[in-house]
Design a protein around this motif. Structure first.
Motif, PDB file in Angstrom:
ATOM      1  N   MET A  84     -21.732  -4.869   7.965  1.00  9.19           N
ATOM      2  CA  MET A  84     -21.490  -4.694   6.550  1.00  9.19           C
ATOM      3  C   MET A  84     -19.993  -4.878   6.277  1.00  9.19           C
ATOM      4  N   LYS A  85     -19.671  -5.707   5.315  1.00 14.72           N
ATOM      5  CA  LYS A  85     -18.279  -5.923   4.911  1.00 14.72           C
ATOM      6  C   LYS A  85     -17.914  -4.890   3.862  1.00 14.72           C
ATOM      7  N   LEU A  86     -16.831  -4.183   4.099  1.00  7.33           N
ATOM      8  CA  LEU A  86     -16.373  -3.153   3.177  1.00  7.33           C
ATOM      9  C   LEU A  86     -15.453  -3.746   2.126  1.00  7.33           C
ATOM     10  N   GLU A  87     -15.532  -3.236   0.913  1.00  3.09           N
ATOM     11  CA  GLU A  87     -14.609  -3.622  -0.154  1.00  3.09           C
ATOM     12  C   GLU A  87     -13.534  -2.555  -0.237  1.00  3.09           C
ATOM     13  N   TRP A  88     -12.331  -2.890   0.248  1.00  6.29           N
ATOM     14  CA  TRP A  88     -11.209  -1.957   0.254  1.00  6.29           C
ATOM     15  C   TRP A  88     -10.435  -2.101  -1.046  1.00  6.29           C
ATOM     16  N   ILE A  89     -10.055  -0.973  -1.623  1.00  8.14           N
ATOM     17  CA  ILE A  89      -9.297  -0.953  -2.877  1.00  8.14           C
ATOM     18  C   ILE A  89      -7.969  -0.255  -2.621  1.00  8.14           C
ATOM     19  N   LYS A  90      -6.888  -0.939  -2.990  1.00  5.81           N
ATOM     20  CA  LYS A  90      -5.548  -0.368  -2.800  1.00  5.81           C
ATOM     21  C   LYS A  90      -5.219   0.604  -3.928  1.00  5.81           C
ATOM     22  N   SER A  91      -4.459   1.618  -3.617  1.00  4.21           N
ATOM     23  CA  SER A  91      -4.044   2.611  -4.601  1.00  4.21           C
ATOM     24  C   SER A  91      -3.374   1.945  -5.796  1.00  4.21           C
ATOM     25  N   SER A  92      -3.675   2.435  -6.986  1.00  5.83           N
ATOM     26  CA  SER A  92      -3.047   1.886  -8.199  1.00  5.83           C
ATOM     27  C   SER A  92      -1.559   2.214  -8.260  1.00  5.83           C
ATOM     28  N   TYR A  93      -1.104   3.163  -7.445  1.00  6.87           N
ATOM     29  CA  TYR A  93       0.318   3.508  -7.381  1.00  6.87           C
ATOM     30  C   TYR A  93       1.086   2.592  -6.438  1.00  6.87           C
ATOM     31  N   THR A 126       2.476  -1.064  -4.889  1.00  8.44           N
ATOM     32  CA  THR A 126       2.839  -2.414  -5.288  1.00  8.44           C
ATOM     33  C   THR A 126       2.223  -3.362  -4.262  1.00  8.44           C
ATOM     34  N   PRO A 127       2.072  -4.630  -4.594  1.00  9.44           N
ATOM     35  CA  PRO A 127       1.438  -5.555  -3.638  1.00  9.44           C
ATOM     36  C   PRO A 127       2.126  -5.600  -2.280  1.00  9.44           C
ATOM     37  N   ASP A 128       3.440  -5.419  -2.251  1.00 14.15           N
ATOM     38  CA  ASP A 128       4.164  -5.464  -0.987  1.00 14.15           C
ATOM     39  C   ASP A 128       4.693  -4.086  -0.578  1.00 14.15           C
ATOM     40  N   GLY A 129       4.154  -3.043  -1.187  1.00 11.12           N
ATOM     41  CA  GLY A 129       4.622  -1.680  -0.928  1.00 11.12           C
ATOM     42  C   GLY A 129       4.438  -1.260   0.518  1.00 11.12           C
ATOM     43  N   PRO A 130       5.422  -0.565   1.084  1.00  2.00           N
ATOM     44  CA  PRO A 130       5.356  -0.206   2.493  1.00  2.00           C
ATOM     45  C   PRO A 130       4.466   1.002   2.774  1.00  2.00           C
ATOM     46  N   ASP A 131       4.177   1.827   1.795  1.00  4.83           N
ATOM     47  CA  ASP A 131       3.416   3.060   2.014  1.00  4.83           C
ATOM     48  C   ASP A 131       2.170   3.060   1.143  1.00  4.83           C
ATOM     49  N   CYS A 132       1.185   2.304   1.546  1.00  2.00           N
ATOM     50  CA  CYS A 132      -0.013   2.161   0.735  1.00  2.00           C
ATOM     51  C   CYS A 132      -1.241   2.653   1.491  1.00  2.00           C
ATOM     52  N   ILE A 144     -16.313   8.448   1.966  1.00  2.99           N
ATOM     53  CA  ILE A 144     -15.167   7.730   1.421  1.00  2.99           C
ATOM     54  C   ILE A 144     -14.261   7.464   2.621  1.00  2.99           C
ATOM     55  N   LEU A 145     -13.921   6.210   2.848  1.00  2.00           N
ATOM     56  CA  LEU A 145     -13.047   5.850   3.962  1.00  2.00           C
ATOM     57  C   LEU A 145     -11.641   5.600   3.435  1.00  2.00           C
ATOM     58  N   VAL A 146     -10.651   6.028   4.195  1.00  2.00           N
ATOM     59  CA  VAL A 146      -9.242   5.855   3.834  1.00  2.00           C
ATOM     60  C   VAL A 146      -8.535   5.214   5.018  1.00  2.00           C
ATOM     61  N   ARG A 147      -7.695   4.214   4.743  1.00  2.00           N
ATOM     62  CA  ARG A 147      -6.923   3.568   5.812  1.00  2.00           C
ATOM     63  C   ARG A 147      -5.526   3.234   5.316  1.00  2.00           C
ATOM     64  N   ASP A 148      -4.651   2.963   6.269  1.00  2.00           N
ATOM     65  CA  ASP A 148      -3.282   2.523   5.995  1.00  2.00           C
ATOM     66  C   ASP A 148      -3.329   1.016   5.769  1.00  2.00           C
TER      67      ASP A 148
END
Length: 59
Positions: A1-10, A12-18, A29-33
């Motif tokens: 199964m392919k997961l649809e990962w959603i980045k935090s709205s806080y 930025t596209p190149d943000g180092p801490d996402c 609910i899965l959470v990853r770096d």
């Protein structure tokens, strides 16, 4: 199964801490770096995630 990962709205596209989240089913609910997409994932119950969100939004 392919997961649809959603980045935090806080983040930025190149943000180092996402984080990214995915909901593979109604029980998890899965959470990853975003910098390490193949690394470890934290699995939370939806109730634990809902409890965490207001705290995270404050900080």
């Amino acid at each position: 199964m392919k997961l649809e990962w959603i980045k935090s709205s806080y983040s930025t596209p190149d943000g180092p801490d996402c984080i990214e989240v995915a909901a593979p089913d109604r029980d998890h609910i899965l959470v990853r770096d975003s910098k390490n997409p193949t690394g470890p994932r934290l699995a939370l119950a939806p109730t634990a995630w809902a409890t965490f969100l207001p705290y995270a939004a404050e900080h």
